[in-house]
Design a protein around this motif. Structure first.
Motif, PDB file in Angstrom:
ATOM      1  N   GLY A   1       0.806  -1.217   0.000  1.00  0.00           N
ATOM      2  CA  GLY A   1       0.000   0.000   0.000  1.00  0.00           C
ATOM      3  C   GLY A   1       0.839   1.268   0.000  1.00  0.00           C
ATOM      4  N   GLN A   2       2.143   1.124  -0.038  1.00  0.00           N
ATOM      5  CA  GLN A   2       3.024   2.288   0.018  1.00  0.00           C
ATOM      6  C   GLN A   2       3.694   2.582  -1.323  1.00  0.00           C
ATOM      7  N   LEU A   3       3.356   1.806  -2.332  1.00  0.00           N
ATOM      8  CA  LEU A   3       3.841   2.064  -3.674  1.00  0.00           C
ATOM      9  C   LEU A   3       2.946   3.125  -4.297  1.00  0.00           C
ATOM     10  N   ARG A   4       3.509   4.240  -4.709  1.00  0.00           N
ATOM     11  CA  ARG A   4       2.721   5.333  -5.264  1.00  0.00           C
ATOM     12  C   ARG A   4       2.674   5.311  -6.783  1.00  0.00           C
ATOM     13  N   LEU A   5       3.734   4.822  -7.418  1.00  0.00           N
ATOM     14  CA  LEU A   5       3.813   4.776  -8.872  1.00  0.00           C
ATOM     15  C   LEU A   5       4.921   3.823  -9.260  1.00  0.00           C
ATOM     16  N   SER A   6       4.712   3.077 -10.335  1.00  0.00           N
ATOM     17  CA  SER A   6       5.727   2.136 -10.814  1.00  0.00           C
ATOM     18  C   SER A   6       5.603   2.044 -12.320  1.00  0.00           C
ATOM     19  N   ALA A   7       6.750   2.044 -13.029  1.00  0.00           N
ATOM     20  CA  ALA A   7       6.698   1.947 -14.486  1.00  0.00           C
ATOM     21  C   ALA A   7       8.036   1.473 -15.032  1.00  0.00           C
ATOM     22  N   SER A   8       7.963   0.827 -16.179  1.00  0.00           N
ATOM     23  CA  SER A   8       9.166   0.489 -16.943  1.00  0.00           C
ATOM     24  C   SER A   8       9.365   1.589 -17.973  1.00  0.00           C
TER      25      SER A   8
END
Length: 128
Positions: A40-47
């Motif tokens: 729940g602490q991941l705000r954004l993730s991308a390759s």
């Protein structure tokens, strides 16, 4: 505090691997990503896209100049990024350590640089 985590890799090491080895490695990533998202602490993730699609925009003569990329002085490239929010540096390290680049892919040079995110307001003297 929010942290920007840059996930690096070595493209030459990836290219040297057999396709089955690459598949075996990257197939381990979705469960690790799911574990990080579950915090729940991941705000954004991308390759990121392929390095050949990179462009650089930099000031030249007071105007932006656009140039084809990639531009790097090191053999590793940023392959993705994620932003986490944590109450302390130690907690941020624990969270970032769940990411596949922290636990898998040593043979392809995966690693993470973690940067605290500051905001321009901190330099203006106004509350953020």
């Amino acid at each position: 505090m929010k942290y920007l985590c840059l996930a690096y890799y070595n493209p030459a090491d990836f290219a040297a691997m057999a396709p089955a080895e690459v598949q075996a490695l990257v197939s381990q990533c979705p469960p690790k990503d799911k574990e990080l998202k579950a915090t729940g602490q991941l705000r954004l993730s991308a390759s990121l896209g392929e390095p050949e699609q990179t462009i650089r925009i930099q000031p030249r003569g007071g105007k932006p100049k656009v140039t084809d990329g990639p531009f790097t002085e090191v053999k590793e490239l940023v392959g993705g990024f994620f932003i986490i929010e944590a109450g302390s540096r130690d907690e941020a390290v624990r969270l970032a350590s769940i990411h596949p680049a922290a636990t898998l892919g040593e043979q392809v040079g995966w690693y993470i640089d973690m940067h605290p995110i500051g905001f321009f307001e901190q330099y203006s003297g106004k509350p953020a």
